[in-house]
Motif scaffolding. Structure first.
Motif, short mmCIF file in Angstrom:
data_model
loop_
_atom_site.label_atom_id
_atom_site.label_comp_id
_atom_site.label_asym_id
_atom_site.label_seq_id
_atom_site.Cartn_x
_atom_site.Cartn_y
_atom_site.Cartn_z
N ALA A 1 -11.44 17.96 -7.59
CA ALA A 1 -12.65 18.51 -6.97
C ALA A 1 -13.58 17.39 -6.51
N ASP A 2 -13.74 16.35 -7.34
CA ASP A 2 -14.58 15.21 -6.96
C ASP A 2 -14.07 14.51 -5.70
N ALA A 3 -12.75 14.53 -5.51
CA ALA A 3 -12.15 13.90 -4.34
C ALA A 3 -12.22 14.80 -3.11
N GLY A 4 -12.66 16.04 -3.30
CA GLY A 4 -12.74 16.97 -2.18
C GLY A 4 -11.38 17.51 -1.75
N ALA A 5 -10.42 17.46 -2.66
CA ALA A 5 -9.07 17.94 -2.35
C ALA A 5 -8.94 19.41 -2.75
N LEU B 1 -0.55 17.23 -9.69
CA LEU B 1 -0.72 15.88 -10.22
C LEU B 1 -0.52 15.84 -11.73
N ALA B 2 -0.99 16.86 -12.42
CA ALA B 2 -0.83 16.90 -13.87
C ALA B 2 0.63 17.01 -14.26
N ILE B 3 1.38 17.83 -13.55
CA ILE B 3 2.79 17.99 -13.91
C ILE B 3 3.58 16.71 -13.62
N LEU B 4 3.17 15.95 -12.64
CA LEU B 4 3.80 14.65 -12.40
C LEU B 4 3.56 13.72 -13.60
N ALA B 5 2.35 13.73 -14.12
CA ALA B 5 2.04 12.88 -15.29
C ALA B 5 2.83 13.34 -16.50
N MET C 1 -4.71 7.48 -13.33
CA MET C 1 -4.06 7.97 -14.54
C MET C 1 -2.62 7.49 -14.63
N TYR C 2 -1.98 7.31 -13.49
CA TYR C 2 -0.59 6.82 -13.49
C TYR C 2 -0.53 5.34 -13.85
N ASP C 3 -1.59 4.62 -13.53
CA ASP C 3 -1.68 3.21 -13.95
C ASP C 3 -1.81 3.13 -15.47
N PHE D 1 -6.35 18.23 -20.50
CA PHE D 1 -5.91 17.27 -19.49
C PHE D 1 -5.91 17.92 -18.11
N GLN D 2 -5.39 19.14 -18.02
CA GLN D 2 -5.37 19.83 -16.74
C GLN D 2 -6.79 20.01 -16.19
N ALA D 3 -7.72 20.38 -17.05
CA ALA D 3 -9.11 20.56 -16.62
C ALA D 3 -9.69 19.25 -16.11
N TYR D 4 -9.36 18.16 -16.78
CA TYR D 4 -9.84 16.84 -16.35
C TYR D 4 -9.29 16.49 -14.96
N VAL D 5 -7.99 16.68 -14.77
CA VAL D 5 -7.39 16.40 -13.47
C VAL D 5 -8.00 17.29 -12.40
N ASP D 6 -8.23 18.55 -12.73
CA ASP D 6 -8.86 19.47 -11.78
C ASP D 6 -10.25 18.97 -11.36
#
Length: 193
Positions: free
Chosen positions: A137-141, A149-153, A85-87, A128-133
């Motif tokens: 979850a998919d990354a197992g974090a 991460l969302a607030i950084l974006a 997303m940052y890219d 957007f927050q739900a998407y990042v969440d």
């Protein structure tokens, strides 16, 4: 002229004008001139300027969603998907017409006066927050990583708009990598304990 093409022309012109000059500084006459659509036809599609702003925000939501998801979907590794997303932000910030987040801009101009616009902005940010969440979850974090991460974006968008330089995306990406590495390391350590 078909109703959809009139609507699209009006939304295209309004988006360009609102994003470039600000919503309150653009009158409906400017939208008429920019779209080539009569005021009567504009008001038939959009009974109020607020309705037009909401349509523009709807389009911007779709553009944002398509852009972010497109950048993420090109990546296979779940951790790297969190950084994609940052890219996307870096590419967007490099556009010559970049003026920041249209939702933040709209909220700043009209959020206090228009509950409908404030709600549309809040819904976009929730989405957007739900998407990042989901990506987290998919990354197992750990779930706490999503809002970080969302607030950084979000902060990168505002910083890039105010500073006028696209570097904020790279700074946010580097900070995100640090947060991801720390969260995943903490989670691995907790799993071994």
């Amino acid at each position: 002229m078909a109703g959809d093409s009139v609507r699209e022309r009006v939304v295209d012109a309004a988006d360009r004008l609102f994003y470039g000059r600000g919503i309150t500084s653009v009158g409906m006459d400017a939208v008429r001139d920019g779209s080539g659509v009569s005021l009567k036809a504009i008001y038939k599609e959009f009974p109020s300027k607020e309705d037009l702003v909401l349509a523009v925000l709807g389009r911007r939501h779709q553009m944002w969603t398509t852009g972010v998801e497109g950048a993420v979907e090109r990546i296979d590794d779940p951790r790297e998907r969190l950084l994609a997303m940052y890219d996307h932000l870096a590419d967007w910030f490099g556009d010559s017409d970049f003026r920041g987040c249209g939702f933040i801009n709209a909220f700043g101009e009209l959020g206090g006066a228009s509950p409908r616009i404030a709600d549309a902005v809040r819904e976009h940010k929730r989405s957007f927050q739900a998407y990042v969440d989901r990506l987290v979850a998919d990354a197992g974090a750990p779930a706490a990583l999503g809002p970080q991460l969302a607030i950084l974006a979000e902060g990168a968008q505002t910083t890039a708009a105010i500073s006028g330089v696209p570097d904020a995306a790279g700074v946010a990406r580097a900070a995100a990598r640090t947060l991801i590495d720390a969260a995943m390391s903490d989670q691995s350590a907790a799993g071994r304990a």
